[in-house]
Design a protein around this motif. Structure first.
Motif: not given
Length: 270
Positions: A8-10, A22-23, A25-26, A30, A42, A55, A59
């Protein structure tokens, strides 16, 4: 699906204004999505940005139990790796996580390529090295706007033969960085993975690049489009013929050993 690892890309897939969303959402993805036992990674932002520390902390604190790997872009020095290692160690201890999160390092700069040996040995957390072809091109001034693949100017023009004809042989301008990355990975017990191929409408070109990487010792390649997953699995999964041949080689060696022979021949080959 048939992918081995999902990341999953930040970083590059997220516009600067969307980093915080985005953070969130990830973390949600997860924790809430059933990933069917896939290995989860990630990709955080680089250490040269102000997004990276948050990040890692957000996360891992909030979803670290569901995370197997952390992918680190633009690694340039072993100190970059140490920084991530310390942060992860602190969070894991504070949260009481049972297992350590592994590191996947993207080598995609001249600095990273220069320091490859030291980077690959920088932490027991490291599991793999990845070649980031696009940023590497930008960092080293390679004259291409493609992500991977050959270049029509990177050719050898042969001298004229007896018939006066001259041949054009295309070269692989990624041979050196990938070969060097494989050496650093193998010397440190890590997996070497080839990175993205931008033209997802060129399956033959993708497969050709993947086969070259496999010959050089890579164990996998990124898929940036669903159509590329089957292509990379096809290249990097040993065929039935290869497995059968390897089995015969091992059998021949065992038989020769039983006979006290040092050299082994199979099908007329040593």
């Amino acid at each position: 699906g048939p992918a081995d690892i999902i990341f999953l890309d930040l970083e590059d897939a997220v516009a600067p204004g969307d980093k915080e969303d985005a953070r969130k959402n990830v973390i949600e993805a997860l924790n809430d999505i059933d990933w069917h036992g896939k290995t989860m990674s990630v990709r955080v932002n680089g250490l040269d940005t102000h997004w990276m520390y948050r990040d890692v902390i957000d996360v891992v604190e909030q979803a670290g139990a569901k995370l197997d790997l952390m992918m680190v872009p633009k690694v340039g020095t072993p100190e970059d790796v140490y920084t991530l290692d310390v942060l992860l160690t602190q969070i894991e201890a504070a949260k009481g996580f049972e297992r350590k999160i592994g590191l996947e390092l993207i080598i995609e700069s001249a600095l990273g390529m220069q320091n490859l040996g030291a980077i690959a040995a920088a932490s027991p957390r490291i599991e793999s090295l990845h070649f980031g072809v696009a940023d590497y091109s930008a960092s080293t001034g390679i004259k291409t706007t493609n992500i991977g693949g050959p270049n029509p100017d990177y050719v050898v023009l042969t001298d004229a033969g007896p018939d006066g004809n001259r041949e054009i042989h295309w070269g692989d301008l990624w041979h050196y960085p990938i070969a060097r990355m494989v050496v650093a990975a193998r010397a440190n017990g890590l997996r070497a993975v080839d990175g993205p191929f931008g033209n997802f409408q060129d399956p033959a070109g993708y497969s050709a690049q993947a086969r070259r990487s496999a010959v050089l010792g890579c164990v996998g390649k990124w898929a940036i489009h669903p159509s590329q997953v089957a292509l990379t699995n096809d290249v990097f999964t040993p065929s039935a013929e290869e497995v059968a041949h390897a089995t015969r080689v091992l059998q021949a060696m065992l038989e020769a050993q039983a006979r006290g022979e040092g050299a082994v021949a199979l099908d007329g080959r040593l």
